[in-house]
Scaffold this active site. Structure first.
Site, PDB file in Angstrom:
ATOM      1  N   LYS A  24       0.828  -1.213   0.000  1.00 44.18           N
ATOM      2  CA  LYS A  24       0.000   0.000   0.000  1.00 44.18           C
ATOM      3  C   LYS A  24       0.865   1.268   0.000  1.00 44.18           C
ATOM      4  O   LYS A  24       0.650   2.170  -0.804  1.00 44.18           O
ATOM      5  CB  LYS A  24      -0.906   0.004   1.228  1.00 44.18           C
ATOM      6  CG  LYS A  24      -1.553   1.337   1.501  1.00 44.18           C
ATOM      7  CD  LYS A  24      -2.155   1.353   2.895  1.00 44.18           C
ATOM      8  CE  LYS A  24      -2.436   2.738   3.410  1.00 44.18           C
ATOM      9  NZ  LYS A  24      -1.271   3.527   3.765  1.00 44.18           N
ATOM     10  N   ASN A  25       1.823   1.316   0.917  1.00 44.53           N
ATOM     11  CA  ASN A  25       2.570   2.567   1.065  1.00 44.53           C
ATOM     12  C   ASN A  25       3.481   2.858  -0.130  1.00 44.53           C
ATOM     13  O   ASN A  25       3.836   4.011  -0.363  1.00 44.53           O
ATOM     14  CB  ASN A  25       3.364   2.577   2.372  1.00 44.53           C
ATOM     15  CG  ASN A  25       2.454   2.792   3.575  1.00 44.53           C
ATOM     16  OD1 ASN A  25       1.285   3.144   3.416  1.00 44.53           O
ATOM     17  ND2 ASN A  25       2.982   2.585   4.768  1.00 44.53           N
ATOM     18  N   CYS A 119      -3.270  18.571   9.303  1.00 39.50           N
ATOM     19  CA  CYS A 119      -1.990  17.962   8.944  1.00 39.50           C
ATOM     20  C   CYS A 119      -0.838  18.952   8.873  1.00 39.50           C
ATOM     21  O   CYS A 119       0.290  18.606   9.174  1.00 39.50           O
ATOM     22  CB  CYS A 119      -2.105  17.232   7.617  1.00 39.50           C
ATOM     23  SG  CYS A 119      -2.693  15.576   7.894  1.00 39.50           S
ATOM     24  N   ARG A 124       0.460  15.497  12.800  1.00 40.18           N
ATOM     25  CA  ARG A 124       1.291  14.911  11.738  1.00 40.18           C
ATOM     26  C   ARG A 124       1.643  16.022  10.753  1.00 40.18           C
ATOM     27  O   ARG A 124       1.047  16.135   9.684  1.00 40.18           O
ATOM     28  CB  ARG A 124       0.538  13.779  11.037  1.00 40.18           C
ATOM     29  CG  ARG A 124       0.504  12.515  11.877  1.00 40.18           C
ATOM     30  CD  ARG A 124      -0.313  11.430  11.212  1.00 40.18           C
ATOM     31  NE  ARG A 124       0.441  10.675  10.228  1.00 40.18           N
ATOM     32  CZ  ARG A 124      -0.044   9.605   9.598  1.00 40.18           C
ATOM     33  NH1 ARG A 124      -1.258   9.184   9.857  1.00 40.18           N
ATOM     34  NH2 ARG A 124       0.689   8.956   8.712  1.00 40.18           N
ATOM     35  N   ASP A 313       3.572   0.848  12.291  1.00 41.17           N
ATOM     36  CA  ASP A 313       2.305   0.330  11.757  1.00 41.17           C
ATOM     37  C   ASP A 313       1.972  -1.062  12.293  1.00 41.17           C
ATOM     38  O   ASP A 313       0.848  -1.534  12.116  1.00 41.17           O
ATOM     39  CB  ASP A 313       2.343   0.285  10.218  1.00 41.17           C
ATOM     40  CG  ASP A 313       2.195   1.663   9.613  1.00 41.17           C
ATOM     41  OD1 ASP A 313       1.954   2.629  10.364  1.00 41.17           O
ATOM     42  OD2 ASP A 313       2.319   1.785   8.381  1.00 41.17           O
TER      43      ASP A 313
END
Ligand code: UD1
Length: 426
Positions: A24-25, A119, A124, A313
């Protein structure tokens, strides 16, 4: 819209073979990066997840032609791009949209991107992304109220950039911005995650010159033009780790295929320390990892760190596993603040966890019990799936749209291993 949830009848030993999907990343960076090519890129091994679907729609809104050609292959052609303004709700609902900033700025000299609320200045931040783009000569303006970032430059020029924090997103975003800049860019104190290396390999396949990805320093020699290419995305490190942990948590015996074992060393080490057997192998076609567990886990201490350390994660999934450990485990989350939203839900399943600052102390109990619980984010969702699989009785995991963002066919994959997971809706 109808509400969907996963009903898990827990306590089933996972056994069999599962195949890991594309990362995914890596995918959420490589799809936007494909606009750098003035030609068609064909991406293979893309996971069927909501984040990939959302990015497809976002690129289409910009006028880019995006088509699935064959199952997990996507063809991207940016020659039809109409606008460099990515301001729709789909954009602002996805954090990885920030990669559009680096990619569009590099190729078109301008970009305007809506970011998720909070954000830019919140928990983050993206200050390191902005610092890098400014160092390359871009003007970057933040509309904090509307959460829009605008970047533009007549031309980008290579620079030496030292990141103040090790950031996956900033490393990749500035790498994208720099690969068409004039001259040489040197990025120091960069992230070394497998997907950073995957994006660099993809850029090189498009004709970029990116060296050193996977080490602390990346050196990029800008090229005026990049070309189309075909590229297969690496297997997902976090999905692999989730299945490794789920196998151990259910005292199972699972062979996980299509993996890169070196990406998993920190996870393998921690699972072995807790008493699992982790066997790496090569069946001639794929690398695999087999996880075998016959007992309650021993208590262990886990500290999240940038790669090659233990990934943040997987902090949430491993905590679910350690809830049934024999003793007291500690978990130190050093990457993100407040990444303990899953704790409250695990407590509803009987877990004994106390949290102070960035530390969680998990006092093991013989086993969790089923409950109605809510995912608060993607990896919290994965944690609750692990908890439900290991627990006695039935667990209903709600808010599974978070899980759908990043796990391909998780219910089908688990059921093929003997789990009883049903997607319900009302
Ligand atoms: C990426 C991953 C995410 C993973 C995280 C850490 C993607 C799409 N997401 O997120 O799954 O959990 O890496 O491995 O790849 N920071 C700053 N300023 C910045 C950028 C980051 O202070 O400009 C801080 C963050 O607040 C955090 C730390 O740096 O404390 C690491 O964040 P970062 O690596 O950037 O995470 P993401 O790229 O958002």
């Amino acid at each position: 819209m109808q509400k969907q949830w996963y009903e898990i009848k827990g306590g089933k030993r996972l056994e069999g073979t599962v195949t890991i999907s594309g990362a995914k990343n890596a995918a959420v960076a490589i799809i936007p990066a494909a606009v750098l090519a003035g030609e068609t890129c064909i991406l293979e091994n893309l996971p069927h997840i909501q984040d990939v679907q959302s990015l497809k729609e976002i690129l289409e809104e910009l006028g880019v032609s995006v088509e699935y050609t064959d199952g997990d292959c996507m063809q991207i052609d940016s020659r039809t791009l109409r606008t460099t303004k990515a301001l729709s709700e789909a954009v602002s609902s996805m954090r990885a949209s920030y990669y559009l900033l680096g990619a569009l700025l590099a190729r078109y000299g301008e970009a305007e991107v809506a970011l998720p609320g909070g954000c830019v200045i919140g928990a983050r931040p993206i200050d390191q992304h902005i610092k890098g783009m400014r160092a390359l000569g871009a003007t970057v303006e933040c509309d904090v109220e509307q959460n829009i970032v605008r970047a533009y430059a007549d031309k980008l020029v290579g620079a030496e950039i030292y990141f103040d924090v090790v950031s996956v997103g900033a490393t990749i975003n500035v790498m994208l911005a720099a690969c068409m800049a004039e001259g040489v860019t040197v990025l120091s104190n960069v992230a070394k995650e497998p997907h950073v290396v995957d994006v660099a390999n993809f850029l090189n396949m498009m004709g970029a010159t990116v060296k050193g990805a996977g080490t602390d320093v990346i050196r990029i020699t800008g090229r005026p033009k990049l070309h189309g290419c075909g590229y297969a995305i690496i297997p997902d490190q976090i999905e692999t780790g989730t299945f490794m942990i789920a196998a151990a948590a259910t005292m199972g015996d699972v062979v996980i295929k299509n993996v890169i074992p070196t990406h998993m060393e920190a996870v393998s080490a921690k699972l072995m320390e807790s008493g699992a057997r982790v066997i790496e192998g090569d069946d001639g076609r794929d690398f695999y990892i087999r996880v075998v567990m016959n007992d309650r886990p021993r208590a262990i201490n886990v500290k999240t760190l940038p790669y090659p350390g233990f990934p943040t994660d997987l902090q949430q999934p491993i905590m679910a596993y350690l809830c049934a450990s024999n003793g007291i485990s500690t978990i130190n989350e050093t990457i993100f603040e407040n990444r303990f939203n899953h704790v409250r839900e695990l407590r509803r399943m009987g877990a004994s966890i106390s949290v102070k600052d960035s530390y969680a102390k998990v006092k093991g109990i013989p086993s969790l019990r089923g409950a109605d619980i809510n995912a608060s984010d993607l990896r919290a969702g994965a944690s609750l799936m692990v908890a439900g699989l290991a627990a006695r009785g039935t667990t209903n995991v709600h808010n599974i749209e978070f899980i759908d963002r990043g796990y391909e066919y998780i219910d089908a994959k688990l059921n093929a291993l003997g789990a009883e997971v049903t997607r319900k809706e009302k």
